[in-house]
Scaffold this active site. Sequence first.
Site, PDB file in Angstrom:
ATOM      1  CG  HIS A 162       6.042   6.681   8.454  1.00 32.07           C
ATOM      2  ND1 HIS A 162       5.821   7.698   9.341  1.00 32.07           N
ATOM      3  CD2 HIS A 162       6.286   5.569   9.208  1.00 32.07           C
ATOM      4  CE1 HIS A 162       5.946   7.245  10.589  1.00 32.07           C
ATOM      5  NE2 HIS A 162       6.223   5.948  10.520  1.00 32.07           N
ATOM      6  CB  SER A 284     -10.068  13.886 -18.760  1.00 34.63           C
ATOM      7  OG  SER A 284      -9.922  15.209 -19.218  1.00 34.63           O
ATOM      8  CE  LYS A 290      -5.349  12.555 -15.979  1.00 36.71           C
ATOM      9  NZ  LYS A 290      -6.225  12.623 -14.909  1.00 36.71           N
TER      10      LYS A 290
END
Lengths: 451, 451, 451, 451
Positions: A162, A284, A290
């Site tokens: 989870h 990017s 990025k």
Amino acid sequence: MTALQWGGRFGGAADSALLDFGSSLEEDLVLAPFDVTCSLAHVAALESAGVIGSEHAATLRGALHAVDAEIAGGAFTPYARALGAEDVHGAIDARVRELSGGAGEWLHAGRSRNDQVATTLLLYVRERARTARHRAHSIAGAIVARAREELEAGTVMAACTHRQPAQPVLLAFMLAAWSEPFVRAAQRFACVERDAAKYCPLGSGALAGSGLPLDRERAAQALGFAAPSRNALDAIGNRDAALDLAHACVRAVVDASRVAEELVAWSAPAYGYVRLGDAASTGSSLMPQKRNPDPFELVRAHAAKLVGAYAGALATLCGLAPSYQRDLQVTKSQAIAIVEDARATLGAFARAWDAVSFSRERMERAALDGFTIATDLADALVAAGTSPREAHARIGAQVARAEAEGAALDPSFDARASIAAKRTRGSTAPGDVRDQIRSLERELAVVETRP
Amino acid sequence: MTALQWGGRFGGAADSALLDFGSSLEEDLVLAPFDVTCSLAHVAALESAGVIGSEHAATLRGALHAVDAEIAGGAFTPYARALGAEDVHGAIDARVRELSGGAGEWLHAGRSRNDQVATTLLLYVRERARTARHRAHSIAGAIVARAREELEAGTVMAACTHRQPAQPVLLAFMLAAWSEPFVRAAQRFACVERDAAKYCPLGSGALAGSGLPLDRERAAQALGFAAPSRNALDAIGNRDAALDLAHACVRAVVDASRVAEELVAWSAPAYGYVRLGDAASTGSSLMPQKRNPDPFELVRAHAAKLVGAYAGALATLCGLAPSYQRDLQVTKSQAIAIVEDARATLGAFARAWDAVSFSRERMERAALDGFTIATDLADALVAAGTSPREAHARIGAQVARAEAEGAALDPSFDARASIAAKRTRGSTAPGDVRDQIRSLERELAVVETRP
Amino acid sequence: MTALQWGGRFGGAADSALLDFGSSLEEDLVLAPFDVTCSLAHVAALESAGVIGSEHAATLRGALHAVDAEIAGGAFTPYARALGAEDVHGAIDARVRELSGGAGEWLHAGRSRNDQVATTLLLYVRERARTARHRAHSIAGAIVARAREELEAGTVMAACTHRQPAQPVLLAFMLAAWSEPFVRAAQRFACVERDAAKYCPLGSGALAGSGLPLDRERAAQALGFAAPSRNALDAIGNRDAALDLAHACVRAVVDASRVAEELVAWSAPAYGYVRLGDAASTGSSLMPQKRNPDPFELVRAHAAKLVGAYAGALATLCGLAPSYQRDLQVTKSQAIAIVEDARATLGAFARAWDAVSFSRERMERAALDGFTIATDLADALVAAGTSPREAHARIGAQVARAEAEGAALDPSFDARASIAAKRTRGSTAPGDVRDQIRSLERELAVVETRP
Amino acid sequence: MTALQWGGRFGGAADSALLDFGSSLEEDLVLAPFDVTCSLAHVAALESAGVIGSEHAATLRGALHAVDAEIAGGAFTPYARALGAEDVHGAIDARVRELSGGAGEWLHAGRSRNDQVATTLLLYVRERARTARHRAHSIAGAIVARAREELEAGTVMAACTHRQPAQPVLLAFMLAAWSEPFVRAAQRFACVERDAAKYCPLGSGALAGSGLPLDRERAAQALGFAAPSRNALDAIGNRDAALDLAHACVRAVVDASRVAEELVAWSAPAYGYVRLGDAASTGSSLMPQKRNPDPFELVRAHAAKLVGAYAGALATLCGLAPSYQRDLQVTKSQAIAIVEDARATLGAFARAWDAVSFSRERMERAALDGFTIATDLADALVAAGTSPREAHARIGAQVARAEAEGAALDPSFDARASIAAKRTRGSTAPGDVRDQIRSLERELAVVETRP
């Protein structure tokens, strides 16, 4: 010379826009070499049945080998496109007729497009199942190799469920777990490979068999099948092997998408567990800083796309009358598209995997976050006689207190101690992980060699 | 007594609407007997590891057998519903605790819901794969039996492709073709059955193994698995067998939907080939004359529904991080829903099949419609030395003329002559069909006995 | 000149196989003209904001117009392929830089690929929604025109449910019914068209807006949008319009597939209701007599394929974090692929429809088969005071007797009488059908003119 | 009293297992109150047409109101189950007959199950579209309310693309972005609501209209439709509104799944941005420290499941002949199942959202991680005359150096400065965000009041 293989009873011309719509040429160009193989076997069957003489047979073989060379050399694709053929089979037929004069008219004797397509498709399936098996195997092998490295390095981390910290484990243990689905994927491919080599449809005609005495055993043998198919009508509409392969492909890409998701998550600075090398990263157009893990995102998205494509392929068959309907052309095209997309996706996954490096330091630093040793403390109580429910409740309360106070659960007990405390086969304890890796290595060595 | 198996660290109460939303009880009630079996093996593992003494073990066994009886007797379902349990595993755990006092607190020692669910699910998959195999086998058998009958009767008909008459065939040949996909379906189920019996996840804990010295070999053996699973983290999140079964189920229903479509078509007065008995027909609330083949329409629609459901199940896994995420509960529920729906659908198909009767007379009357012997005439030309392309064109032109004149193609050549003229193995010629039926009967007899 | 629009921080080179895998060029070549339009608006916004001067602006406009001409003339596609661009946007950017010297470096100022792609995609969606609306409209119109013809001819037939004869109807009534889903399809496209013209994403930057003072109102207006989008982060990842269009396309093709199925069924000699002209029929490579309704079979199969493709497109979004992830490239490609496939499929459907001719004689001959007037007889009893249940039972029993005796139900009551006896608006009675056709004609005339 | 509404022509009994298989009772119990409403309108139409007298009409009304009360009180469901009805319509019909003596036999006069189901389904669709619109609206409202809070608090964070830090934004800006898809979802529901209120199918009979002079205008009006449907045959098989609603539901859940994914990610200690309250968290049966964000994981998985279910629903229609086929029962059941599942999922999402709290401190601390101000530095260069490409390259290189040295990019420039520097409408600048929130609040207030 027209590429159409029919037309005697028709007065008006076919609508060329509708012919274009119905063409599967683009999708089935990958079948070209397999159609040649199939046609060579058919020539042998015709000769053996006395339908054609040895001269015609030799001419046809020569033409087919020439087409094969054109396919390999790249000249065939533009030829077929210029021809406006309905499919690759029609294009090869047309080319053979160009190359072989009157003999070419005999290539299609006793054969329907139906048994030709069914046979060609099986040959394709066999080859792609084999290469997909190797791919799954090599991905598993690459992950297991990394597991062995990390076992030697002793890297520890917090395994999550989870997305919440669960228990400390060895990174090697986690990597070993990641390799398992690819081992199963390889087995799935091996199964398709075996099934696709069982029955040869060639000689089934349009659906009822042929009035010419074709030697189906010989054709089956020449093409590497165990036997001719049992029932002509079933054989010509049977797309099971292609669907089985498409399914195995989808499943393997879904498996890859799950590892991909984790690598995307771990590439975020919040985790910092993974650094993806420049070769596999993307920037990017606007943001200069990025470094994006695009290949793994694309793997994830291709999984979703392929799940839909497989549903689409199966949906073409729902409520479709048995025997050949033109819908099966779309089923075939979809199956091929899935197989080729999965091939590209698994290939990209494998390349991007090679650009992954793990930050052992970041992993180790976070191994105890989230009170991951709580289960060990509870297990210790149980071993000392407290009931599991009582132990669970007591440690749960202790976690609540520690969290409120910002304190650790038990400073004397660290991730390595937790890992070493495991006592069941298959656990994250170092000895168990060593066994798992050895077992995986052995199994992969076996898979490598067998069909 | 609460059905929740956790909670020590929580201050506030869980939102009951959210607990309801998260409950999979309705979907996994079918797992109840398999959970009991799994729990009995866990009790043995705990006892053998010395975690619990023989007294506790006996108490737990007694309670589990009592629950088993309640499940079989129908009392357990209302109990579990009233309890508001998260899932069937929690409900059984709660009931065992009610029945066994303090001993009940020990049932979950060294076990997580994760390995418990994974193991229980495999036991379910094995059993359902086995019964599905039998079902596919019995459907194939029922169709082959009808093929044998029609072979004796010598029923002839026009086989179609594209819903257009293609060639005359024996009805027995067509029925034999219809049975083949079910033979392959049975093999697919057999494969799932074998795979699901390989590795036992029990003892994998939440994901890392257990600190208690559980005897996983013994548990695996007790549950009929070949061995414990290799890696705990892989084992607890592995839903491959359940998905493989769901997939095999979808495929079998798609196969059934194709035969169903034909039976719906043939039930129309335009064909009149099939009459569906009252037991399987449905009327209309408004139109008194109606006799609708609803079961076959529903089979067709269930195929489409299941294709979507399988896509949904796979889509839950796309880009899902490895290890356990709650999403897997939905994967599991979907897989179970598919398996149970397919079970009902194949059962209905089998019952409705028994209500089918064929109108031999209507079939025979239409066997030559649409110039179905044209291929035979062309084959005769080819056998006499005309090239196939030339023969095709000449007979095509002859068809155009005959159609314009409303005449037959060749009054001296009938459907039976066409059928008898086939000379390839697997054809519709009576001798070949006899061989096919014999081969099918042999294969089905073998499938019957093996896993 | 590289086509990559990023790279400053990278040391190593990108893996070219991974770049290939990540390229969406083939799928988004159809976006090329829309990207040019978008870029022209961006130039105006840059100029208006004073980021570039009028000279640079003029140079960029010139270059963009030149690219536009190359796109229209067919030269751009081979250019982009040779370049190995990541996508069509990068290819256009590269070409503009080639054509405009230093000015080209400024085209991407204040713009991210994110807002550029989002805007371009909306322009594409608007145009394709408009043409799809026209297509749906013209299909509905073609069917209604045929309905009017058959109304004049007074053709009667047996309408079926469950493929069983239900009640006599006018063929015109049935055709009017077939047109209705296309009217609704046209409305669905109109809705997408309107929605796609609302908000312009241009100027949203990568996700946070831009530090340059771009005039978003002006850009929105220039591109025909009502207003700039409200929130930059939402705008750049919003694919709703493309998905809405893809969905409307899938639904329209599913609608077409239902009519296609009926036409395939009716083309069979068993019905003989439909003859498909040579232009839309296909032959067999083996069977000279074949005349197959392939276009309609393919429409049917494309529906199934597109249903799967749409599921795949949506599945890429399930559990995808908001904002831009590379997965959205696959969502976009899938949406485009669906739209283009549907465009081809509906076009083929329309062409094939034109080749359909109905056999009034065959329809009329079968209009009373299957006791289709039973409901009328029951209605007559009800009108005379018998309860509906009693009437249903009595006529049902009468049908059973007639069937056993091979007799008609009531020789004095024929199909035309049954049709004329209907008394509710919207029924098959000739006057009602005339009203329906008029109403359809009016509605289609309106749809034609509005967005 | 049998629940079957047909049978007069049948000799043999229906197979009860097949009837069970064909029953849609469980799926369509939710339709019960809508069927009563529909039946009341039909009684009025029958009375107005003089088919039944006022006494029978009063008796039928009384019985229908009694059934309505049983439905509301919970007594009807066990009644219907015990009856073994084919569907809820048959069960209500049976109950009305029990309650109303001979009058009950008249309820079904001039009505077929076909028009009854089509009408009832539309009434259901309208109601569920309305409540779904409210739900989407209230989710958007709850998110916007949180955006306003965070705007006041001035919380800053790093927005990501590809899970990599992109640019600093206000949390309020991100939340505003998250609300937008729900605004669009509400519009989609509003559109379905309007469409479903257009045309009333009641009075269409089985497919051809009725021989009884039913007043369709009156029935349409009584049920709140604008008009009777235009063509009976189209009306009885039209499931478009139900599919449109199902689709809008799927899309809304997919939207929710994307926010859910982010909340799951942010709940991990690695981010620590979100803490989910005890009410919405789940523990582990083995690991005492666990606090799992299960509701959001389930939302994510339900999205995937529903995407598949919708594909399944559409697939039932692919190639299904127009008019009524029994397959439409499965289409209907699937549509209802999707709507009800989406209702539960969106409800759970809304409840779990209320348990979310944000850690402003953790967000702010990470706002500059990953060099998120690089774009601002590049923008500044561009504003000063450097070309964008050059600026991008220079800042990219600066990032590479800073990363290697472990240094910051520009200590004088922080997240708040970056945010404030945005100059385009719709940006993350505080003033723009305030405008966005105001605009959203206005729009939501409008949506609230209109259909």
